[in-house]
Design a protein around this motif. Sequence first.
Motif, PDB file in Angstrom:
ATOM      1  N   ALA A   1       2.339   8.052 -12.694  1.00  0.00           N
ATOM      2  CA  ALA A   1       1.274   8.086 -13.698  1.00  0.00           C
ATOM      3  C   ALA A   1       0.901   9.505 -14.111  1.00  0.00           C
ATOM      4  CB  ALA A   1       0.041   7.357 -13.173  1.00  0.00           C
ATOM      5  N   GLN A   2       1.322  10.486 -13.318  1.00  0.00           N
ATOM      6  CA  GLN A   2       1.043  11.882 -13.660  1.00  0.00           C
ATOM      7  C   GLN A   2       2.103  12.499 -14.556  1.00  0.00           C
ATOM      8  OE1 GLN A   2      -2.039  13.287 -12.780  1.00  0.00           O
ATOM      9  NE2 GLN A   2      -2.033  11.076 -12.610  1.00  0.00           N
ATOM     10  N   ASP A   3       3.207  11.802 -14.762  1.00  0.00           N
ATOM     11  CA  ASP A   3       4.289  12.302 -15.603  1.00  0.00           C
ATOM     12  C   ASP A   3       3.930  12.054 -17.070  1.00  0.00           C
ATOM     13  OD1 ASP A   3       6.711  12.486 -17.163  1.00  0.00           O
ATOM     14  OD2 ASP A   3       7.839  12.361 -15.290  1.00  0.00           O
ATOM     15  N   VAL A   4       3.745  13.126 -17.805  1.00  0.00           N
ATOM     16  CA  VAL A   4       3.317  13.040 -19.200  1.00  0.00           C
ATOM     17  C   VAL A   4       4.303  12.225 -20.034  1.00  0.00           C
ATOM     18  CG1 VAL A   4       2.826  14.419 -21.260  1.00  0.00           C
ATOM     19  CG2 VAL A   4       2.055  15.212 -19.037  1.00  0.00           C
ATOM     20  N   GLU A   5       5.592  12.355 -19.775  1.00  0.00           N
ATOM     21  CA  GLU A   5       6.586  11.606 -20.548  1.00  0.00           C
ATOM     22  C   GLU A   5       6.551  10.118 -20.218  1.00  0.00           C
ATOM     23  OE1 GLU A   5       8.613  12.421 -23.226  1.00  0.00           O
ATOM     24  OE2 GLU A   5       7.178  14.053 -23.164  1.00  0.00           O
TER      25      GLU A   5
ATOM     26  N   THR B   1      -6.435   7.641 -14.024  1.00  0.00           N
ATOM     27  CA  THR B   1      -6.934   8.434 -12.913  1.00  0.00           C
ATOM     28  C   THR B   1      -6.324   7.878 -11.637  1.00  0.00           C
ATOM     29  OG1 THR B   1      -8.797   6.945 -12.558  1.00  0.00           O
ATOM     30  CG2 THR B   1      -9.151   8.790 -14.105  1.00  0.00           C
ATOM     31  N   ARG B   2      -6.510   8.568 -10.522  1.00  0.00           N
ATOM     32  CA  ARG B   2      -6.027   8.027  -9.245  1.00  0.00           C
ATOM     33  C   ARG B   2      -6.708   6.697  -8.956  1.00  0.00           C
ATOM     34  NH1 ARG B   2      -2.545   9.060  -4.702  1.00  0.00           N
ATOM     35  NH2 ARG B   2      -2.719   7.085  -3.613  1.00  0.00           N
ATOM     36  N   ALA B   3      -8.013   6.619  -9.207  1.00  0.00           N
ATOM     37  CA  ALA B   3      -8.719   5.364  -8.981  1.00  0.00           C
ATOM     38  C   ALA B   3      -8.175   4.262  -9.904  1.00  0.00           C
ATOM     39  CB  ALA B   3     -10.228   5.545  -9.198  1.00  0.00           C
ATOM     40  N   GLY B   4      -7.847   4.623 -11.129  1.00  0.00           N
ATOM     41  CA  GLY B   4      -7.278   3.655 -12.065  1.00  0.00           C
ATOM     42  C   GLY B   4      -5.904   3.181 -11.643  1.00  0.00           C
ATOM     43  N   SER B   5      -5.103   4.100 -11.113  1.00  0.00           N
ATOM     44  CA  SER B   5      -3.776   3.735 -10.628  1.00  0.00           C
ATOM     45  C   SER B   5      -3.889   2.784  -9.438  1.00  0.00           C
ATOM     46  CB  SER B   5      -3.000   5.005 -10.237  1.00  0.00           C
ATOM     47  OG  SER B   5      -1.726   4.694  -9.738  1.00  0.00           O
ATOM     48  N   ASP B   6      -4.777   3.097  -8.507  1.00  0.00           N
ATOM     49  CA  ASP B   6      -4.978   2.212  -7.353  1.00  0.00           C
ATOM     50  C   ASP B   6      -5.534   0.858  -7.783  1.00  0.00           C
ATOM     51  OD1 ASP B   6      -3.973   4.039  -5.535  1.00  0.00           O
ATOM     52  OD2 ASP B   6      -5.951   4.773  -4.908  1.00  0.00           O
ATOM     53  N   ALA B   7      -6.436   0.853  -8.765  1.00  0.00           N
ATOM     54  CA  ALA B   7      -7.000  -0.408  -9.266  1.00  0.00           C
ATOM     55  C   ALA B   7      -5.913  -1.253  -9.921  1.00  0.00           C
ATOM     56  CB  ALA B   7      -8.140  -0.132 -10.241  1.00  0.00           C
TER      57      ALA B   7
ATOM     58  N   ASP C   1       0.816  -1.216   0.000  1.00  0.00           N
ATOM     59  CA  ASP C   1       0.000   0.000   0.000  1.00  0.00           C
ATOM     60  C   ASP C   1       0.850   1.266   0.000  1.00  0.00           C
ATOM     61  OD1 ASP C   1      -2.526  -1.151  -0.218  1.00  0.00           O
ATOM     62  OD2 ASP C   1      -2.725  -1.412   1.949  1.00  0.00           O
ATOM     63  N   ARG C   2       2.048   1.196   0.562  1.00  0.00           N
ATOM     64  CA  ARG C   2       2.932   2.376   0.598  1.00  0.00           C
ATOM     65  C   ARG C   2       3.386   2.814  -0.794  1.00  0.00           C
ATOM     66  NH1 ARG C   2       8.823   0.862   0.761  1.00  0.00           N
ATOM     67  NH2 ARG C   2       8.891  -1.412   0.689  1.00  0.00           N
ATOM     68  N   ASP C   3       3.201   1.975  -1.808  1.00  0.00           N
ATOM     69  CA  ASP C   3       3.614   2.303  -3.176  1.00  0.00           C
ATOM     70  C   ASP C   3       2.579   3.139  -3.929  1.00  0.00           C
ATOM     71  OD1 ASP C   3       5.986   0.712  -2.935  1.00  0.00           O
ATOM     72  OD2 ASP C   3       4.749  -1.074  -3.297  1.00  0.00           O
ATOM     73  N   ARG C   4       1.387   3.274  -3.394  1.00  0.00           N
ATOM     74  CA  ARG C   4       0.296   3.906  -4.131  1.00  0.00           C
ATOM     75  C   ARG C   4       0.591   5.352  -4.524  1.00  0.00           C
ATOM     76  NH1 ARG C   4      -4.205   0.636  -4.368  1.00  0.00           N
ATOM     77  NH2 ARG C   4      -4.107  -1.162  -2.963  1.00  0.00           N
ATOM     78  N   ASP C   5       1.093   6.155  -3.608  1.00  0.00           N
ATOM     79  CA  ASP C   5       1.352   7.566  -3.932  1.00  0.00           C
ATOM     80  C   ASP C   5       2.456   7.701  -4.985  1.00  0.00           C
ATOM     81  OD1 ASP C   5      -0.638   8.458  -2.224  1.00  0.00           O
ATOM     82  OD2 ASP C   5       0.742   8.913  -0.577  1.00  0.00           O
ATOM     83  N   ALA C   6       3.498   6.906  -4.867  1.00  0.00           N
ATOM     84  CA  ALA C   6       4.600   6.974  -5.838  1.00  0.00           C
ATOM     85  C   ALA C   6       4.142   6.503  -7.214  1.00  0.00           C
ATOM     86  CB  ALA C   6       5.787   6.154  -5.352  1.00  0.00           C
ATOM     87  N   ALA C   7       3.332   5.455  -7.259  1.00  0.00           N
ATOM     88  CA  ALA C   7       2.818   4.975  -8.544  1.00  0.00           C
ATOM     89  C   ALA C   7       1.906   6.026  -9.176  1.00  0.00           C
ATOM     90  CB  ALA C   7       2.074   3.658  -8.361  1.00  0.00           C
TER      91      ALA C   7
ATOM     92  N   ARG D   1       7.671  -0.293 -16.423  1.00  0.00           N
ATOM     93  CA  ARG D   1       7.363   1.138 -16.468  1.00  0.00           C
ATOM     94  C   ARG D   1       8.269   1.783 -15.442  1.00  0.00           C
ATOM     95  NH1 ARG D   1       1.355   2.517 -15.353  1.00  0.00           N
ATOM     96  NH2 ARG D   1       1.225   1.142 -17.161  1.00  0.00           N
ATOM     97  N   LEU D   2       9.058   2.749 -15.876  1.00  0.00           N
ATOM     98  CA  LEU D   2      10.015   3.396 -14.977  1.00  0.00           C
ATOM     99  C   LEU D   2       9.686   4.865 -14.797  1.00  0.00           C
ATOM    100  CD1 LEU D   2      11.582   0.823 -16.003  1.00  0.00           C
ATOM    101  CD2 LEU D   2      13.639   2.111 -15.522  1.00  0.00           C
ATOM    102  N   ALA D   3       9.853   5.332 -13.571  1.00  0.00           N
ATOM    103  CA  ALA D   3       9.741   6.758 -13.293  1.00  0.00           C
ATOM    104  C   ALA D   3      10.839   7.485 -14.077  1.00  0.00           C
ATOM    105  CB  ALA D   3       9.895   7.013 -11.794  1.00  0.00           C
ATOM    106  N   ARG D   4      10.563   8.694 -14.481  1.00  0.00           N
ATOM    107  CA  ARG D   4      11.516   9.418 -15.327  1.00  0.00           C
ATOM    108  C   ARG D   4      12.881   9.572 -14.649  1.00  0.00           C
ATOM    109  NH1 ARG D   4      10.409  15.038 -18.382  1.00  0.00           N
ATOM    110  NH2 ARG D   4       8.360  14.618 -17.487  1.00  0.00           N
ATOM    111  N   ALA D   5      12.920   9.718 -13.337  1.00  0.00           N
ATOM    112  CA  ALA D   5      14.197   9.852 -12.620  1.00  0.00           C
ATOM    113  C   ALA D   5      15.066   8.608 -12.776  1.00  0.00           C
ATOM    114  CB  ALA D   5      13.942  10.134 -11.144  1.00  0.00           C
ATOM    115  N   ALA D   6      14.474   7.485 -13.188  1.00  0.00           N
ATOM    116  CA  ALA D   6      15.219   6.233 -13.346  1.00  0.00           C
ATOM    117  C   ALA D   6      15.664   5.993 -14.788  1.00  0.00           C
ATOM    118  CB  ALA D   6      14.353   5.059 -12.881  1.00  0.00           C
ATOM    119  N   TRP D   7      15.294   6.861 -15.702  1.00  0.00           N
ATOM    120  CA  TRP D   7      15.622   6.666 -17.118  1.00  0.00           C
ATOM    121  C   TRP D   7      17.110   6.842 -17.374  1.00  0.00           C
ATOM    122  CZ3 TRP D   7      11.464   9.697 -20.396  1.00  0.00           C
ATOM    123  CH2 TRP D   7      10.210   9.143 -20.163  1.00  0.00           C
ATOM    124  N   GLY D   8      17.608   6.135 -18.355  1.00  0.00           N
ATOM    125  CA  GLY D   8      18.969   6.328 -18.845  1.00  0.00           C
ATOM    126  C   GLY D   8      20.067   5.824 -17.932  1.00  0.00           C
TER     127      GLY D   8
END
Length: 179
Positions: free
Chosen positions: A29-33, A42-48, A19-25, A96-103
């Motif tokens: 999901a809000q990063d356009v790139e 949506t937030r509900a979609g991310s949690d689902a 459950d602690r991963d929900r906010d980070a995920a 799927r990687l957060a942008r800070a993890a790219w490259g």
Amino acid sequence: MSDALPIITDRLILRPWEDRDRDAAWAMAQDVEVMRYLPPLTRAGSDAMIDRMMAMQTEHGHTFWAMERRGDGQFLGMCGFCPPRPPLAEYEIGWRLARAAWGQGFGTEAANAVLDWAWAHRDMATIVAITTRENAKSRALMVRIGMAHAAHEDFDHPALLETDRLRPHVLYRIARPKS
């Protein structure tokens, strides 16, 4: 060999979702790139999505696992594999990687570790990966981990509208290494 988790590499930990991963995920999901080649969430979609990953882990013993950096525990995204589901008839590896993890090679490191775990713990002849035709970075990762493009199996993703630019998908495959 047991199905012990987490999977630990030199720099990463791949583990079941918590459950602690929900906010980070949701932030990822809000990063356009990050979402450039994926349908918006949506937030509900991310949690689902996380709920589905948790259920898949419980049912099958694997999923697209949460990925964190060793040492500081920073959430970096997800990587893992799931059982066959339409439109696929084979197990699918994905990431799927957060942008800070790219490259930084995290995607390749995680995907190779997932493949090693899958071959050691599951009995399948092949694993596939899919992405939208335009996603050059994901396709390059597929090649780096030894996958080959099965161009004759490219398809229009049935979950996407005919007018959606993301609908045309490519399929890559890797076979179980010979012992």
